[in-house]
Scaffold this active site. Sequence first.
Site, short mmCIF file in Angstrom:
data_model
loop_
_atom_site.label_atom_id
_atom_site.label_comp_id
_atom_site.label_asym_id
_atom_site.label_seq_id
_atom_site.Cartn_x
_atom_site.Cartn_y
_atom_site.Cartn_z
N GLY A 187 0.82 -1.21 0.00
CA GLY A 187 0.00 0.00 0.00
C GLY A 187 0.85 1.26 0.00
O GLY A 187 0.57 2.23 -0.70
N ARG A 226 7.27 1.70 1.13
CA ARG A 226 7.54 0.27 1.22
C ARG A 226 7.94 -0.26 -0.16
O ARG A 226 8.78 -1.15 -0.27
CB ARG A 226 6.35 -0.49 1.79
CG ARG A 226 6.75 -1.88 2.24
CD ARG A 226 5.80 -2.50 3.22
NE ARG A 226 5.86 -1.86 4.50
CZ ARG A 226 4.80 -1.61 5.28
NH1 ARG A 226 3.60 -1.96 4.87
NH2 ARG A 226 4.94 -1.02 6.43
N ARG A 234 1.96 11.33 -8.34
CA ARG A 234 1.37 11.39 -6.99
C ARG A 234 2.23 10.69 -5.93
O ARG A 234 1.70 10.24 -4.90
CB ARG A 234 -0.03 10.75 -6.97
CG ARG A 234 -1.06 11.58 -7.70
CD ARG A 234 -2.40 10.90 -7.70
NE ARG A 234 -3.34 11.72 -8.43
CZ ARG A 234 -4.37 12.35 -7.87
NH1 ARG A 234 -4.62 12.22 -6.60
NH2 ARG A 234 -5.17 13.09 -8.60
N ARG A 265 -0.69 -8.41 -4.00
CA ARG A 265 -0.72 -7.40 -2.94
C ARG A 265 0.06 -7.93 -1.75
O ARG A 265 -0.07 -9.11 -1.38
CB ARG A 265 -2.17 -7.12 -2.55
CG ARG A 265 -2.32 -6.40 -1.25
CD ARG A 265 -3.67 -5.78 -1.02
NE ARG A 265 -3.93 -5.57 0.39
CZ ARG A 265 -3.31 -4.70 1.18
NH1 ARG A 265 -2.39 -3.90 0.69
NH2 ARG A 265 -3.60 -4.60 2.47
N SER A 312 -0.65 -5.03 5.15
CA SER A 312 -0.84 -5.30 6.57
C SER A 312 -2.32 -5.58 6.81
O SER A 312 -3.17 -5.24 5.98
CB SER A 312 -0.39 -4.12 7.41
OG SER A 312 -1.18 -2.99 7.12
N ASP A 321 -1.86 -5.65 13.65
CA ASP A 321 -2.59 -5.37 14.89
C ASP A 321 -3.68 -6.42 15.04
O ASP A 321 -3.99 -7.12 14.08
CB ASP A 321 -3.19 -3.95 14.88
CG ASP A 321 -3.99 -3.66 13.64
OD1 ASP A 321 -3.39 -3.30 12.61
OD2 ASP A 321 -5.22 -3.84 13.67
N ARG A 363 7.16 -3.08 12.10
CA ARG A 363 6.48 -3.57 10.89
C ARG A 363 7.46 -3.70 9.73
O ARG A 363 7.44 -4.67 9.00
CB ARG A 363 5.35 -2.61 10.50
CG ARG A 363 4.12 -2.80 11.32
CD ARG A 363 2.91 -2.28 10.59
NE ARG A 363 2.87 -0.83 10.50
CZ ARG A 363 2.33 -0.04 11.42
NH1 ARG A 363 1.81 -0.56 12.50
NH2 ARG A 363 2.32 1.26 11.25
#
Length: 237
Positions: free
Chosen positions: A23, A27, A46, A90, A93, A208, A221
């Site tokens: 996402g 990363r 962007r 994909r 998290s 989480d 993470r």
Amino acid sequence: MIPTPHIEAKSKEEIAKTVLMPGDPLRAKFIADTFLEDVVQFNGVRNVLGYTGTYKGRKISVMASGMGMPSIGIYSYELYKFYEVENIIRIGSCGGYTKDVNLYDVILAKDVWSESSFAKVQGGYTKDVIEGTKELNEKLAKYAEELGIPMHVERIHSSDVFYRENFDEYKEIYEKHGCVAVEMEAFALFHNAKVLGKNAACLLTVSDNLATHEATTSEERQNAFTNMMKIALEMAE
Ligand code: HPA
């Protein structure tokens, strides 16, 4: 239609047939910097960073999806349809819905349940479950095993809403639909793959847990997610 409104690569050769999609743009950069060789950046529109390089000598791309189904809906559609990408994996998290999934566990989404209108609006698909591509899932399961990384293979929930007024709703979604964790993109990705005749998979790391209220820090993470990345990177061709 190349370049597309949201991707500035000038030819489809700039992007590999297999694209890993975290996402977060940083990363994507982390994966390119840490794992890939001969890296070329193909997108910066962007700040949704996209890179192509090689992993163990095999070509692969990595590009961010942004957060949520509208965002991954745009990027995955343009990659599949206009850049002739075949496989999108994909890597994200998720929030666990049950004590059975611990922080940092890796989950492969066998299929995804959602109350989202994305698939209905995009292409008239009215069911609320979509499967990931079996062949990709089989490969990912094999790579996880070879790497010695334990992996849950389960149904997940794609949600349009991160902050619900009724926090406890997750319990019902777990009990009624069997979703072990929640994220916000897989349903749109799997739907786009389906309508365009392409392949999609979703690997998640538990960041989480709604049932235990445990959470990871952003620094933790970064490191823990390398397990999921290593599994996905084996898809390089
Ligand atoms: N909800 C939705 N998406 C998520 C979560 C969550 O709790 N955790 C990580 N991605």
